[in-house]
Design an enzyme around this catalytic site. Structure first.
Site, PDB file in Angstrom:
ATOM      1  N   LYS B  56       0.855  -1.195   0.000  1.00 55.17           N
ATOM      2  CA  LYS B  56       0.000   0.000   0.000  1.00 55.17           C
ATOM      3  C   LYS B  56       0.891   1.245   0.000  1.00 55.17           C
ATOM      4  O   LYS B  56       1.930   1.268   0.674  1.00 55.17           O
ATOM      5  CB  LYS B  56      -0.883  -0.017   1.256  1.00 55.17           C
ATOM      6  CG  LYS B  56      -1.943   1.088   1.306  1.00 55.17           C
ATOM      7  CD  LYS B  56      -2.830   0.921   2.544  1.00 55.17           C
ATOM      8  CE  LYS B  56      -3.914   1.986   2.647  1.00 55.17           C
ATOM      9  NZ  LYS B  56      -4.771   1.782   3.837  1.00 55.17           N
ATOM     10  N   SER B 131      -9.699   1.777   2.976  1.00 53.38           N
ATOM     11  CA  SER B 131      -8.845   2.579   2.123  1.00 53.38           C
ATOM     12  C   SER B 131      -7.775   1.782   1.379  1.00 53.38           C
ATOM     13  O   SER B 131      -7.198   2.275   0.418  1.00 53.38           O
ATOM     14  CB  SER B 131      -8.167   3.656   2.969  1.00 53.38           C
ATOM     15  OG  SER B 131      -7.256   3.054   3.883  1.00 53.38           O
ATOM     16  N   SER B 155      -9.694  -0.529   7.124  1.00 56.79           N
ATOM     17  CA  SER B 155      -9.110  -0.293   5.799  1.00 56.79           C
ATOM     18  C   SER B 155      -8.497  -1.513   5.130  1.00 56.79           C
ATOM     19  O   SER B 155      -8.258  -1.494   3.922  1.00 56.79           O
ATOM     20  CB  SER B 155      -8.076   0.825   5.875  1.00 56.79           C
ATOM     21  OG  SER B 155      -8.728   2.065   5.933  1.00 56.79           O
TER      22      SER B 155
END
Lengths: 454, 449, 90
Positions: B56, B131, B155
């Site tokens: 990420k 997210s 997330s």
């Protein structure tokens, strides 16, 4: 001064090798700009504080103990974030601990609290340059109650505090690491804070200016604003800080990255046992043990190094004579050269032999003082200096030269008009008095210098 | 297949994907693959040799951009490696790229990225969840083997649920956060997103363990791979009634079927209750806003990141910060507001108390059973644009995931065997019992295949 | 939340907002805070505070010059390895 209330906040760097929350060296004075930095102390995205520097925590506990504070051992001490955005503060917040010591006292001044925090980087605001080498250096902040009644009182106390810190030997030794905020109010009026003053003298000057300014406002029936001001060293005045009021909301928050400090009672007790003899008790002991005057004792203990040297010298020299020299000529000479005794590198042995000569009246006080002046600059055995300078055990050459010159005005005038035999006559006169023990070349130099001054 | 061939295939496939799931690709991926392959050939390779990972883009990989999907950090190149990245590289994992996400992890849909929304591999008209949108999408779409996400309020689990992969948020303090860009420091945790339980256990085994660079990472290193093989006979699973309130019928049915499968594998099922569930969202958001606004102070345009010169120093800072996206600004403003002198008593102090009471309830429920079960998300992936204009509705969709973060508990979204859009079953365990989740998930995996 | 409050908060948060943003956020915030005011109706009894203690680190230095250089490579503006930022006032 009536109605004057002054409180002080003192920031001093702690003597650690690494920063408070990362392993970067605290060598910002020597390092090239932005070289002693890492992701942590520059607030890079994703960085986190490492463990808290143990030496810094212990230093604060030690200082708090020496200032007779209660150590907070019964509850966790949070590290908090104090938020404000400024170029020297890479994370946009400064990490500062809750009080580690509270309710202390030093020389009849109440200490409000003592805590640990990190120093910001350096922002050269006129040029717009930022160097983050200093960022993250551990600091202690000491806050007093508003108990000083004059600028002079504040300065004198700061000197006492500096002396205690010097004894504890846990803060940085370099000049100018201490920064002071002073708050002042007149007749219980608004509190004005003067930020970031860098010397004790300037604290006194800034406060004196502030009193005059505020008195003047009050006399004219005007109001003193509660505000933050800066001291301008060159102009010797304070001026209002241009920071906006809204920035004063620091939104303190416990730092989620750092669990609170838990200070164990045992650690506090152990630290107390390791405290050195502090200046106040040392002064009392000196008075008792060496029969010194209170003034001399206090004067000598203010610097731990000086106090130690004195004690060693006093083993072989009369302590009263020695102390008079320490606080008199020695101090004067060092001050004149902007030096401390440690800087001068004079050894205990050298000082002791000089003072022994004085004690036995082998040389005049004047000669001893001249010897001392030379020793401060070029430490050597006093006997050798005495010889080199042509100072005699019964008096000093310059005094004799002066006497001869005063007595023989005609010969001096003759010499000045170029008559060499007049000069030789003067040399002869000096040699007669010194019975040949002085070096002729030294006599000639001394005479030439003396004659020119006439 | 040799690792370099595998990497080349991924590198061919990634540019053809329309998912917008990657922000950067590792330029040295092929060289790295050769190096690792040589180690494999000489039997000198680490535990992750052969694995291709995506990270990420809020986790630092030295020499690669670390954008957090924000204009603010568009050109920021990380000067250092996150601890998890160091550990992955030390075990010969290969990092292929950095994945798209909601800007600074602010979002539950993957739509707030400065680089545009990520799409759901199961239906490109739908959001992948956020997210960690890219990290879930790349695993689901087969653009890498496994990925790392970060989870502050769901997330990792939300996009895993929406994309049909396994997302694991470990106990707070299990994985070092050093190198993870802060969202809310007391809630953030890095975790794996994978297709299989054994992959999740392996990645977690590599990245977990205490770290001197993160004061909160204090758990001793553990090997989780053994858990993926255990039987669940006798394990007590508590089904939380409140977790199904307001939940889509289809989601509820699938999750209850999932629980039945665990029962048939030997788990005991009991009913438990977490009555404070309805206040989890406000408790979470208020705590997160406060910490987030603090974390975002450092983005001033002076040391790194986007700078827009203003009329003076203050204005330059404010202009530079104004490049942040709408949702990021919204959260900074709310976080600032609730921590200001005048308002903190009403908001922030209450939020801290609410958090403690939720933690208390969750842990009390876990005293009655080993695991808590329920849906990860109350619904399946919604359409792009459906919720982005309504922050309240978007926030409420986190209702089932935030309690794990508020309580510091481990939780995973386990992909269920369903027809249509993916559904995730969420399992919570008590702090430090991450392994229990893994062996329940493994039992489900075995039984459902 | 009224507009003057938002402006004040934005100033503390150091954000320059457009008039449009201010009125949009003003509406948003009312909705969000109303939703969150649920909390004020709750009674919070027992809490589980976490007990953790800071880790103390031995005082030792470590410096990676290459990392320091890369940190400076990200500076938007610099001169002689100093960050260059707008000038300040006291």
């Amino acid at each position: 001064m009536k109605g004057v209330k002054i409180g002080l906040e003192i920031h001093e760097q702690l003597d650690t090798k690494s920063k408070l929350f990362c392993a970067c060296p605290t060598d910002y004075r020597e390092a090239e700009p932005n070289k002693s930095i890492c992701p942590v102390c520059t607030g890079q995205p994703g960085s986190k504080p490492f463990g808290v520097n143990e030496k810094a925590v212990n230093a604060v506990i030690k200082i708090a103990m020496a200032l007779n504070c209660k150590i907070v051992t019964n509850r966790p001490v949070q590290i908090r974030r104090k938020h404000y955005i400024y170029p020297d503060l890479p994370s946009g917040y400064q990490r500062t601990s809750e009080p580690i010591g509270t309710e202390g006292e030093l020389n009849n001044v109440q200490i409000h609290e003592v805590h640990l925090e990190e120093d910001p980087g350096r922002f050269f605001l006129r040029e717009g340059f930022v160097d983050l080498n200093r960022s993250g250096t551990p600091l202690i902040e000491i806050t007093t109650e508003p108990v000083f009644d004059s600028p002079q009182h504040a300065r004198e106390w700061l000197e006492k505090l500096a002396s205690v810190l010097a004894y504890l030997d846990v803060t940085k030794k370099e000049e100018g690491t201490m920064r002071i905020d002073a708050n002042i109010s007149l007749n219980n009026g608004s509190k004005v804070e003067i930020k970031n003053i860098n010397s004790f003298r300037n604290v006194e000057k800034a406060l004196a200016f502030e009193i005059t300014r505020q008195e003047d406002l009050l006399r004219r029936g005007l109001i003193v604003d509660r505000e933050t001001r800066h001291f301008d060293e060159k102009m010797i005045l304070t001026s209002p800080s241009r920071k906006k009021e809204t920035e004063e909301d620091y939104r303190h928050m416990p730092d989620p990255d750092i669990p609170p400090l838990l200070i164990k009672k045992e650690l506090a007790e152990k630290t107390k046992e390791t405290l050195p003899e502090l200046p106040q008790s040392k002064a009392k002991r000196f008075v008792k043990q060496y029969q010194l005057s209170g003034q001399n004792a206090e004067n000598m203990v203010s610097d731990p190094y000086t106090a130690d040297v004195f004690e060693n010298v006093a083993k072989t020299v009369d302590p009263v004579i020695a102390s008079n020299w320490f606080v008199g000529q020695l101090k004067k000479t060092l001050n004149y050269n902007s030096m401390t005794l440690r800087d001068s590198k004079i050894t205990e042995k050298q000082l002791a032999s000089l003072l022994k000569l004085v004690e036995r009246q082998k040389i005049t006080e004047r000669a001893a003082e001249l010897t001392l002046r030379e020793m401060v600059l070029r430490p050597e055995e006093p006997a050798k200096i005495i010889e080199n300078l042509g100072l005699l055990e019964f008096g000093d050459l310059n005094t004799i030269v002066k006497e001869i010159l005063d007595k023989n005005e005609k010969a001096v005038n003759d010499y000045k008009t170029g008559r060499k035999e007049a000069f030789e006559y003067l040399v002869g006169q000096v040699m007669k008095i010194t019975k040949g023990s002085a070096d002729p070349e030294t006599i000639r130099k001394a005479l030439k210098r003396g004659a020119e001054l006439k | 297949m040799k690792l370099n061939e595998k990497v080349s295939r991924y590198l061919e496939k990634i540019p053809k994907s329309k998912l917008n799931a990657f922000i950067s690709i590792n330029k040295n991926a092929e060289k790295d693959a050769e190096k690792i392959q040589r180690k494999i050939d000489t039997n000198a390779a680490g535990r992750l040799a052969g694995y291709v990972l995506a990270i990420k883009d809020n986790i630092a990989v030295s020499g690669m951009r670390l954008t957090c999907a924000s204009k603010m950090l568009e050109n920021y190149v990380s000067p250092y490696d996150a601890t998890v990245v160091k550990r992955i590289i030390a075990e010969d994992g290969l990092i292929i790229g950095k994945t798209n996400m909601d800007e600074f992890a602010c979002g539950a849909s993957g739509e707030t990225s400065y680089f545009g929304a990520t799409l759901n591999p199961s239906d490109e008209k739908r959001v992948p969840g956020g997210s960690s949108s890219g990290s879930a999408a790349v695993v689901a779409a087969g653009l890498c083997d496994v990925s790392l996400g970060s989870d502050t309020g769901g997330s990792i689990r939300c996009p895993s649920s929406f994309c049909g992969v396994l997302g694991f948020k470990p106990t707070y303090g299990t994985v070092s956060r050093y190198g993870l860009v802060d969202m809310a420091m007391s809630l953030d945790q890095i975790g794996p997103i994978t297709k299989t339980v054994s992959d999740a256990a392996l990645v977690l085994s590599v990245i977990n363990g205490s770290d001197g660079m993160d004061n909160t990472a204090i758990k001793t290193k553990e090997d989780y791979t053994k858990f993926a093989k255990q039987k669940i006979t006798g394990i007590k699973i508590g089904v939380v009634g409140e977790f199904f309130d307001g939940c889509d019928h289809n989601v509820e049915k699938n999750v209850r079927d999932g629980v039945e499968i665990l029962k048939s594998e030997g788990a005991k099922i009991v009913d438990v209750s977490v009555p404070k569930t309805p206040i989890a969202v406000p408790a979470y958001y208020l705590n997160m806003f406060a910490e987030f606004s603090s974390a975002m102070q450092k983005f001033d345009g002076l040391k790194y990141g986007f700078r827009k010169e203003g009329k003076d120093l203050n204005d330059t800072v404010a202009e530079s910060r104004s490049s942040l996206g709408e949702e990021v600004k919204r959260r900074i403003l709310l976080g600032t507001y609730i921590t200001m002198k005048e308002f903190r008593g009403k908001w922030y102090s209450t939020a801290l108390k609410a958090r403690e009471s939720i933690r208390h309830e969750m842990r009390a429920a876990l005293k009655k059973c080993d695991l808590l079960a329920g849906p990860t998300m109350p619904f399946t992936a919604f359409k792009l644009g459906d919720k982005i204009k309504d922050p309240v509705e978007m926030y409420l969709s986190d209702i089932l995931t935030v309690s794990a973060n508020l309580s510091g508990l481990p939780a995973a979204s386990v992909p269920l065997e369903v027809k249509g859009m993916p559904v995730g079953m969420q399992l919570h365990a008590d702090t430090g019992s991450d392994g229990k989740i893994l062996f329940a998930a493994a039992a489900y995996e075995r039984a459902s295949k | 939340m009224d507009k003057p409050t938002i402006k004040k908060v934005a100033e503390v948060a150091r954000l320059n907002l457009t008039d449009e943003e201010i009125s949009d956020f003003s509406k948003d915030f009312d909705g969000i805070l109303e939703q969150f005011s649920k909390l004020h109706k709750e009674k919070f009894g027992e809490g589980d505070a976490e007990e953790k203690a800071a880790i103390l680190r031995k005082d030792g230095t470590q410096l990676d010059n290459a990392v320091a250089e890369k940190i400076m490579d990200n500076a938007p503006n610099k001169e002689n390895n100093l960050y260059k930022v707008p000038k300040g006032s006291k």
